[in-house]
Scaffold this motif. Structure first.
Motif, PDB file in Angstrom:
ATOM      1  N   ASN A  24     -13.978  43.389  -2.957  1.00 19.90           N
ATOM      2  CA  ASN A  24     -14.301  44.470  -2.024  1.00 19.90           C
ATOM      3  C   ASN A  24     -13.161  44.741  -1.058  1.00 19.90           C
ATOM      4  N   ALA A  72     -19.456  47.441  -0.591  1.00 27.12           N
ATOM      5  CA  ALA A  72     -18.915  47.412  -1.938  1.00 27.12           C
ATOM      6  C   ALA A  72     -19.128  48.737  -2.653  1.00 27.12           C
ATOM      7  N   GLU A  86     -16.467  38.151  -4.801  1.00 23.60           N
ATOM      8  CA  GLU A  86     -17.020  39.393  -4.265  1.00 23.60           C
ATOM      9  C   GLU A  86     -16.275  39.891  -3.024  1.00 23.60           C
ATOM     10  N   HIS A 143     -22.999  43.019   1.642  1.00 26.23           N
ATOM     11  CA  HIS A 143     -21.646  43.415   1.274  1.00 26.23           C
ATOM     12  C   HIS A 143     -21.357  44.875   1.613  1.00 26.23           C
TER      13      HIS A 143
END
Length: 415
Positions: free
Chosen positions: A253, A397, A249, A395
């Motif tokens: 990103n 993202a 992840e 996050h």
């Protein structure tokens, strides 16, 4: 500090007052977190009351100096969440991301040192010199699936499968097991279905560990298996979960956010001279301004503690906003290039290992550079303002990153 204890519906940022908490889990926050950070700084200073999920209270640290102080104080700000965890429902949506696991991220003292040493030794075995070639070998067939079309979502068509494939290779995980992990990891970062996420991960990675015992290789999982003192099966599974979470992840990103900046920022768009600033400068810029993990590095003070004139409650999450701290006006003059002081990889005993940082940055730079080499006329297919960011407290993202380019012939792939 605001002390509203009622888990009310999210309040629009412009309407938040002294009695409200900021909701980090909403779509509104995801679309413009930097506006929220500026509002937080004006209203609250360096310590901000927030919701990580509906009804889940925390304190967000947005002052750089205070964050560095907290990240270095493991006695008063330990990373073990178990006392807090007993106070939240078992289906709390953020538990897969913040709940206790037998790993370095959620441990302190000698236990942390033991897990940290095992992970460090496993990561140090990554072939950094061969990593660039692995990225290119993975990138070529992916680019060939869309180069003749003229449009693509570079996240789903290129970045995600590339990073996922590379992490599988580095961990020694076959595609079928890796696909189970990918589905579970996506659910983990979206904060959904805690029990199901853990069930899938434990089953899939248990299969991986059994396979590596029978067929060891030159990979991280095998090196974890052979580490001494030995880790239990539960510990092995949770080290690999952590490495998958840290490897996929944030790297996806980082690449996507850097690409977006390079497609929209005049410093990185090729001008009349035919070149822009180097890719590594763009990556370093994003690691400061818009790091892929924007808010994380949780700790849980065991007793109430006064920081900066504010009493932080015992056994409630304290979250470091790497994004807000990196952009703290007290330390940041707005010039981000080569800003090694940034907190994107944290700092102190829980900082991302150097070997992992090098690998992530090398993967990002190579993946971006090779995409521009293959499709030099790549442009953003819609305005930046039309792009949608995925909600979530941790996050930074994008949902998708649509691009356009002239139809191009396939890249030659060596036999």
């Amino acid at each position: 500090m605001p002390q509203n204890l009622s888990p009310a519906l999210p309040v629009p940022i412009e309407n938040i007052g002294p009695g409200d908490r900021y909701a980090l889990h909403t779509s509104e926050f995801a679309q413009d977190p930097h506006q929220a950070y500026r509002h937080m700084r004006k209203m609250c200073g360096s310590l901000v009351p927030v919701w990580l999920a509906p009804g889940v209270e925390a304190t967000l640290v947005i002052g750089y100096e205070l964050a560095v102080d907290i990240l270095g104080d493991h006695e008063h700000f330990p990373a073990d969440p178990r006392t807090w965890e007993r106070t939240v429902p078992a289906n709390c949506p953020i538990l897969p991301m913040v709940g206790w696991r037998p790993n370095a991220l959620r441990s302190t003292g000698e236990t942390h040192s033991f897990y940290r040493a095992a992970n460090q030794a496993a990561l140090d075995g990554i072939d950094q010199l061969g990593l660039r070639d692995q990225v290119i070998q993975t990138a070529e067939p992916l680019i060939n699936t869309f180069c003749g079309i003229g449009t693509a979502d570079v996240i789903s068509d290129y970045i995600l499968p590339l990073v996922f494939s590379l992490v599988n290779k580095i961990l020694g995980c076959p595609d079928d097991i890796g696909e189970q992990v990918r589905v579970a990891m996506a659910a983990m970062f979206e904060s959904t279905d805690t029990a199901h996420v853990n069930e899938i991960l434990c089953r899939a990675l248990g299969q991986l560990i059994a396979m590596k015992r029978a067929q060891p290789g030159n990979d991280i999982t095998t090196r974890l298996l052979t580490h001494r003192p030995a880790l239990s099966d539960e510990e092995l599974v949770n080290q690999v979960i952590t490495l998958y979470g840290a490897g996929i992840e944030p790297t996806v990103n980082l690449i996507a956010n850097t690409l977006l900046m390079m497609l929209t920022d005049d410093r990185f768009v090729c001008g009349a001279a035919g070149f822009g600033a180097p890719t590594i400068d763009a990556v370093n810029d994003i690691l400061v301004y818009d790091p892929p993990m924007a808010n994380y590095c949780l700790s849980f003070p065991p007793q109430p503690i006064n920081k900066g004139g504010v009493w932080l409650p015992a056994n409630k999450p304290v979250v470091i906003s790497m994004a807000a701290c990196n952009n703290d006006p007290a330390v940041n003059n707005g010039e981000f290039l080569h800003a090694d002081w940034g907190l994107a990889f944290s700092t102190g005993k829980h900082a991302c290992p150097i070997s992992a940082r090098i690998a992530v940055i090398q993967i990002a730079c190579t993946a971006i550079g090779y995409l521009f080499d293959a499709l030099p006329e790549l442009t953003l297919a819609r305005s930046r303002e039309q792009l949608v960011w995925r909600p979530g407290p941790f996050h930074r993202a994008l949902v998708e990153l649509p691009v356009a380019f002239p139809n191009s012939p396939p890249l030659p792939i060596p036999a």
